[in-house]
Design a protein around this motif. Structure first.
Motif, short mmCIF file in Angstrom:
data_model
loop_
_atom_site.label_atom_id
_atom_site.label_comp_id
_atom_site.label_asym_id
_atom_site.label_seq_id
_atom_site.Cartn_x
_atom_site.Cartn_y
_atom_site.Cartn_z
N SER A 221 0.81 -1.22 0.00
CA SER A 221 0.00 0.00 0.00
C SER A 221 0.85 1.27 0.00
O SER A 221 0.33 2.35 -0.25
CB SER A 221 -0.94 0.02 1.20
N HIS B 287 -1.63 -2.67 -6.10
CA HIS B 287 -2.19 -2.33 -4.79
C HIS B 287 -3.71 -2.29 -4.83
O HIS B 287 -4.31 -1.45 -5.51
CB HIS B 287 -1.64 -0.96 -4.34
N ILE C 297 -7.58 -1.85 -2.99
CA ILE C 297 -8.17 -0.95 -2.00
C ILE C 297 -9.10 -1.78 -1.11
O ILE C 297 -9.93 -2.54 -1.59
CB ILE C 297 -8.96 0.19 -2.67
N ASN C 298 -8.96 -1.62 0.18
CA ASN C 298 -9.71 -2.44 1.14
C ASN C 298 -11.16 -1.99 1.30
O ASN C 298 -11.40 -0.80 1.52
CB ASN C 298 -8.99 -2.39 2.50
N PRO D 67 -11.07 -5.14 -1.31
CA PRO D 67 -10.97 -5.21 -2.77
C PRO D 67 -12.09 -5.99 -3.45
O PRO D 67 -12.31 -5.81 -4.65
CB PRO D 67 -9.61 -5.90 -2.99
N ILE E 46 -14.42 -2.88 -3.71
CA ILE E 46 -13.81 -1.66 -4.26
C ILE E 46 -12.83 -2.11 -5.32
O ILE E 46 -11.77 -2.66 -5.00
CB ILE E 46 -13.11 -0.83 -3.17
N GLU F 99 -4.08 -0.09 -8.04
CA GLU F 99 -3.01 0.81 -8.48
C GLU F 99 -1.81 -0.03 -8.92
O GLU F 99 -1.18 -0.71 -8.12
CB GLU F 99 -2.59 1.73 -7.34
N LEU G 149 -3.99 6.97 -4.98
CA LEU G 149 -5.16 7.10 -4.10
C LEU G 149 -4.79 7.77 -2.79
O LEU G 149 -5.50 8.67 -2.32
CB LEU G 149 -5.79 5.74 -3.86
N ASN G 150 -3.71 7.34 -2.16
CA ASN G 150 -3.36 7.92 -0.87
C ASN G 150 -2.97 9.38 -0.98
O ASN G 150 -3.19 10.16 -0.04
CB ASN G 150 -2.23 7.11 -0.21
N GLN H 146 -6.24 10.98 -0.95
CA GLN H 146 -6.86 10.77 0.35
C GLN H 146 -6.20 11.62 1.43
O GLN H 146 -6.88 12.20 2.28
CB GLN H 146 -6.77 9.30 0.72
#
Length: 319
Positions: A123, A144, A146-147, A149, A152, A156, A194-195, A198
């Motif tokens: 991640s 990677h 997304i939790n 998955p 979602i 990545e 994403l992070n 985020q």
């Protein structure tokens, strides 16, 4: 989709490994799930079976075949060599620890053939940090999820500097085939994609709370009843494009106002997620979401995500 004779190997049988196993099994693949702990493998296999049965009962199961049929496509092994035998794709799912990932990738590297692709569920750790000394490093990357998955779909895909372009293409095609939604980063970067988005959102949420502008509940509401419904179907750049006569027109109309707002309200990044502020936020949540009920709330979240995933799939058929 008919049963696929190709073999997928999952290294690490925690929740992410279990999710990947169910996704690949639902897409028709034979899956071998590896872990060093036999008891953990037994728990993982049992959880996969019960989870698929629950999803089937609730109409949320992905792929083809019954829950029992999908579950039987997942085998387990405490032998890495056995798990990787005749595989064409490996999804690593061990904990986010650099020393551990380096060790696991070195072990995988000794067993696999030249054409096997090995993707990490990392991640935040970039692939170059744990694949540099591997002989097959040009077939290694980050994929990677997304939790959680299973509901979602974003994945990545992040190459190391030595990852072959065709490996990225093959992996992206595989992700699309199994029903995930891959994005391909052109190069490694901290936080991936994403992070980074985020953290920017959390940064402003923290600033607004610290300044006393909104309660924690209302900050969350801005997202789930404001940005969330919009971003469930279109992203920020397409939103700009649709909210004016194209994105160029949007910038001509609103760019100066956006800069003015940020100049007056924005605090330099990074904002430290400090414990005193966190304690105040948690005190607000304790009335509606005490810690002893947090697992129930996670289940509620996953059920809502499942329903949204089902809705988007149904809507996609008509687009």
């Amino acid at each position: 989709m008919a049963q696929n004779t190709k073999k997928i190997s999952i290294v690490g049988s925690g929740l992410i490994g279990q999710n990947w196993s169910m996704i690949f099994a639902g897409a028709g693949y034979n899956v071998c799930l590896f872990d060093v702990d036999p008891a953990q493998l037994e728990r993982a296999k049992s959880n996969i079976s019960s989870t698929l049965q629950r999803y089937e009962k609730d109409g949320l199961m992905r792929g083809t075949g019954t829950a029992v049929e999908q579950s039987t496509r997942v085998s387990t092994s405490t032998s890495l060599e056995e798990c990787l035998h005749s595989t064409f794709y490996v999804q690593e799912c061990v904990p986010e620890n650099l020393e551990l990932k380096t060790k696991v990738f070195a072990q995988i590297d000794k067993v696999i053939g030249d054409d096997v692709i090995v993707a990490s569920s990392s991640s935040c750790l970039v692939a170059s940090s744990f694949t540099e000394k591997c002989n097959h490093r040009d077939h290694m990357l980050v994929a990677h999820p997304i939790n959680p998955p299973y509901f979602i779909p974003l994945v990545e895909m992040v190459p190391a500097p030595w990852t072959k372009p065709e490996v990225m293409v093959t992996t992206r095609t595989l992700m699309e085939e199994i029903g995930q939604s891959p994005v391909s980063l052109k190069r490694e970067c901290p936080g991936f994609a994403l992070n980074r988005l985020q953290y920017a959102c959390i940064n402003e949420a923290w600033n607004m709370y610290q300044s006393g502008l909104l309660s924690a509940e209302d900050i969350d509401k801005v997202c789930y009843d404001g940005l969330g419904p919009r971003y469930a179907f279109i992203g920020p750049l397409e939103t700009m494009h649709l909210n004016a006569d194209g994105i160029v027109d949007y910038c001509k109309r609103y760019a100066e106002g956006a800069v003015d707002v940020q100049n007056k309200t924005f605090k330099p990044i990074p904002t430290l997620y400090d414990v005193p502020t966190a304690e105040k936020i948690q005190a607000e949540y304790n009335t509606s979401m005490p810690l002893d009920k947090i697992q129930n709330k996670r289940q509620w979240r996953d059920n809502r995500l499942a329903a949204l995933a089902k809705l988007k799939k149904e809507m996609g058929k008509n687009d």
